[in-house]
Design a protein around this motif. Structure first.
Motif, PDB file in Angstrom:
ATOM      1  N   VAL A  10       0.776  -1.268   0.091  1.00 56.41           N
ATOM      2  CA  VAL A  10       0.032   0.086   0.102  1.00 56.41           C
ATOM      3  C   VAL A  10       0.906   1.175  -0.001  1.00 56.41           C
ATOM      4  CG1 VAL A  10      -1.548   1.346   1.240  1.00 56.41           C
ATOM      5  CG2 VAL A  10      -1.843  -1.134   1.281  1.00 56.41           C
ATOM      6  N   VAL A  11       0.602   2.234  -1.004  1.00 52.79           N
ATOM      7  CA  VAL A  11       1.375   3.383  -1.111  1.00 52.79           C
ATOM      8  C   VAL A  11       0.581   4.727  -0.678  1.00 52.79           C
ATOM      9  CG1 VAL A  11       3.146   2.606  -2.450  1.00 52.79           C
ATOM     10  CG2 VAL A  11       1.138   3.652  -3.398  1.00 52.79           C
ATOM     11  N   GLY A  12      -0.850   4.536  -0.713  1.00 55.32           N
ATOM     12  CA  GLY A  12      -1.461   5.482  -0.258  1.00 55.32           C
ATOM     13  C   GLY A  12      -3.107   5.009   0.030  1.00 55.32           C
ATOM     14  N   ARG A  13      -3.901   5.902   0.572  1.00 56.16           N
ATOM     15  CA  ARG A  13      -5.477   5.939   0.411  1.00 56.16           C
ATOM     16  C   ARG A  13      -5.932   7.244   0.083  1.00 56.16           C
ATOM     17  NH1 ARG A  13      -9.444   6.980   3.879  1.00 56.16           N
ATOM     18  NH2 ARG A  13      -8.251   8.044   5.398  1.00 56.16           N
ATOM     19  N   ILE A  14      -6.969   6.876  -0.761  1.00 55.47           N
ATOM     20  CA  ILE A  14      -7.735   7.900  -1.415  1.00 55.47           C
ATOM     21  C   ILE A  14      -8.725   8.560  -0.142  1.00 55.47           C
ATOM     22  CG2 ILE A  14      -9.378   8.868  -2.950  1.00 55.47           C
ATOM     23  CD1 ILE A  14      -8.186   6.941  -4.836  1.00 55.47           C
ATOM     24  N   GLY A  15      -8.698   9.662   0.204  1.00 55.81           N
ATOM     25  CA  GLY A  15      -9.571  10.635   1.050  1.00 55.81           C
ATOM     26  C   GLY A  15     -10.536  11.273   0.252  1.00 55.81           C
ATOM     27  N   ARG A  16     -11.031  12.521   0.641  1.00 59.25           N
ATOM     28  CA  ARG A  16     -12.037  12.985   0.293  1.00 59.25           C
ATOM     29  C   ARG A  16     -11.662  13.738  -1.150  1.00 59.25           C
ATOM     30  NH1 ARG A  16     -10.679  18.344   0.845  1.00 59.25           N
ATOM     31  NH2 ARG A  16      -9.223  18.685   2.621  1.00 59.25           N
ATOM     32  N   PRO A  17     -12.974  14.146  -2.043  1.00 62.06           N
ATOM     33  CA  PRO A  17     -12.511  14.812  -3.014  1.00 62.06           C
ATOM     34  C   PRO A  17     -12.115  16.353  -2.889  1.00 62.06           C
ATOM     35  CG  PRO A  17     -14.983  13.978  -3.137  1.00 62.06           C
ATOM     36  CD  PRO A  17     -14.268  13.868  -1.932  1.00 62.06           C
ATOM     37  N   GLY A  62      -0.293  22.628   0.598  1.00 61.56           N
ATOM     38  CA  GLY A  62       0.145  22.501   2.218  1.00 61.56           C
ATOM     39  C   GLY A  62       0.827  21.122   2.233  1.00 61.56           C
ATOM     40  N   GLN A  63       0.184  20.272   3.108  1.00 60.74           N
ATOM     41  CA  GLN A  63       0.631  19.212   3.560  1.00 60.74           C
ATOM     42  C   GLN A  63      -0.090  17.954   3.114  1.00 60.74           C
ATOM     43  OE1 GLN A  63       3.115  18.415   6.006  1.00 60.74           O
ATOM     44  NE2 GLN A  63       3.534  20.289   6.436  1.00 60.74           N
ATOM     45  N   VAL A  64      -1.013  18.303   2.093  1.00 60.57           N
ATOM     46  CA  VAL A  64      -2.055  17.415   1.612  1.00 60.57           C
ATOM     47  C   VAL A  64      -1.465  17.177   0.073  1.00 60.57           C
ATOM     48  CG1 VAL A  64      -4.362  16.865   0.959  1.00 60.57           C
ATOM     49  CG2 VAL A  64      -3.495  18.029   3.244  1.00 60.57           C
ATOM     50  N   LEU A  65      -1.303  15.836  -0.225  1.00 62.60           N
ATOM     51  CA  LEU A  65      -1.166  15.570  -1.465  1.00 62.60           C
ATOM     52  C   LEU A  65      -2.633  15.450  -2.271  1.00 62.60           C
ATOM     53  CD1 LEU A  65       0.649  14.470  -3.565  1.00 62.60           C
ATOM     54  CD2 LEU A  65       0.235  12.267  -3.184  1.00 62.60           C
ATOM     55  N   LEU A  66      -2.585  16.064  -3.598  1.00 63.08           N
ATOM     56  CA  LEU A  66      -3.846  15.958  -4.328  1.00 63.08           C
ATOM     57  C   LEU A  66      -3.460  15.342  -5.462  1.00 63.08           C
ATOM     58  CD1 LEU A  66      -4.941  19.689  -3.960  1.00 63.08           C
ATOM     59  CD2 LEU A  66      -5.637  17.701  -2.553  1.00 63.08           C
ATOM     60  N   GLU A  79     -15.584  11.228  -5.344  1.00 66.39           N
ATOM     61  CA  GLU A  79     -16.218  10.616  -4.271  1.00 66.39           C
ATOM     62  C   GLU A  79     -16.479   9.081  -4.139  1.00 66.39           C
ATOM     63  OE1 GLU A  79     -17.499  10.282  -0.661  1.00 66.39           O
ATOM     64  OE2 GLU A  79     -17.042  12.424  -1.319  1.00 66.39           O
ATOM     65  N   GLN A  80     -16.643   8.675  -5.210  1.00 66.36           N
ATOM     66  CA  GLN A  80     -16.655   7.160  -5.784  1.00 66.36           C
ATOM     67  C   GLN A  80     -15.519   6.369  -5.214  1.00 66.36           C
ATOM     68  OE1 GLN A  80     -19.732   5.545  -6.104  1.00 66.36           O
ATOM     69  NE2 GLN A  80     -20.555   7.396  -5.904  1.00 66.36           N
ATOM     70  N   LEU A  81     -14.253   7.153  -5.293  1.00 73.26           N
ATOM     71  CA  LEU A  81     -12.995   6.573  -4.928  1.00 73.26           C
ATOM     72  C   LEU A  81     -12.772   6.501  -3.488  1.00 73.26           C
ATOM     73  CD1 LEU A  81     -11.123   7.717  -8.102  1.00 73.26           C
ATOM     74  CD2 LEU A  81     -12.215   5.516  -7.498  1.00 73.26           C
ATOM     75  N   ARG A  82     -13.563   7.304  -2.800  1.00 76.38           N
ATOM     76  CA  ARG A  82     -13.041   7.449  -1.232  1.00 76.38           C
ATOM     77  C   ARG A  82     -12.620   6.240  -0.528  1.00 76.38           C
ATOM     78  NH1 ARG A  82     -14.716  11.656   3.035  1.00 76.38           N
ATOM     79  NH2 ARG A  82     -15.608  12.791   1.342  1.00 76.38           N
ATOM     80  N   ASP A  83     -11.658   6.222   0.102  1.00 75.53           N
ATOM     81  CA  ASP A  83     -11.417   4.992   1.006  1.00 75.53           C
ATOM     82  C   ASP A  83     -10.676   3.906   0.336  1.00 75.53           C
ATOM     83  OD1 ASP A  83     -11.928   6.149   3.471  1.00 75.53           O
ATOM     84  OD2 ASP A  83     -14.040   5.532   3.234  1.00 75.53           O
ATOM     85  N   THR A  84     -10.237   4.161  -0.987  1.00 73.45           N
ATOM     86  CA  THR A  84      -9.745   3.318  -2.191  1.00 73.45           C
ATOM     87  C   THR A  84      -8.068   3.132  -1.595  1.00 73.45           C
ATOM     88  OG1 THR A  84     -11.373   3.648  -3.768  1.00 73.45           O
ATOM     89  CG2 THR A  84      -9.152   2.691  -4.262  1.00 73.45           C
TER      90      THR A  84
END
Length: 173
Positions: A10-17, A62-66, A79-84
């Motif tokens: 795992v290299v990441g987890r998608i959060g909110r849009p 800032g500190q958040v990767l988009l 939004e459909q990808l949240r928590d992927t």
């Protein structure tokens, strides 16, 4: 990096849009986000039906990767990808220097004391200021072991074990 399946990490987890054009926030779980999330990178997903996903671009807010992802062009699609979870194959990981390990290489190793007595099994690696091995102890319980050479002098991946030489009191915690 967290362990995912036998052949991926795992290299990441998608959060909110983020915004209305389909960008997503990512909880980064890699030491090299510029490499892992470079445009054109293909990421496996969990659940698998949400991917694979191809990175169209990335930027820091800032500190958040988009991340911008191919085919994800609206807030609703994002939004459909949240928590992927985002995965890469272990085979794609770069080689490391001697005495440097990926988390997934340590998880599952038997933790032994210097006299050979089994202490338990490494269940996870936590990164909280210092690297800590989470060891599930033989007979129950959990132990956090600082992952430093003075306390863990030997890691034998081929042998499937590591040696924990605990300072006084560590095993009593």
């Amino acid at each position: 990096m967290d362990i995912a399946h036998d052949d991926t990490v795992v290299v990441g987890r998608i959060g909110r849009p983020h915004g209305v054009r389909g960008e997503v926030t990512v909880e980064v779980r890699t030491d090299d986000p510029a490499l892992r999330f470079a445009p054109g990178s293909v990421l496996r997903t969990e659940p698998a039906g949400r991917g694979p996903l191809t990175v169209a671009g990335h930027r820091w807010n800032g500190q958040v990767l988009l991340l911008a992802l191919d085919g994800v062009d609206s807030r609703e699609a994002a939004e459909q990808l949240r928590d992927t979870e985002l995965h890469v194959p272990v085979a794609e990981l770069p080689a490391l220097e001697d005495d440097v390990f990926y988390d997934h290489q340590l998880v599952g190793l038997t933790a032994r004391l210097p006299d050979g007595a089994e202490l338990g099994t490494v269940a996870a690696v936590r990164h909280e200021g210092a690297d800590l091995l989470v060891v599930h102890r033989v007979g129950g319980g959990q132990l956090l072991v600082p992952f430093v050479t003075a306390i863990v002098p030997t890691v034998d991946l081929a042998g499937g074990f590591l040696v924990v030489d605990p300072p006084e009191g560590l095993l009593d915690l």
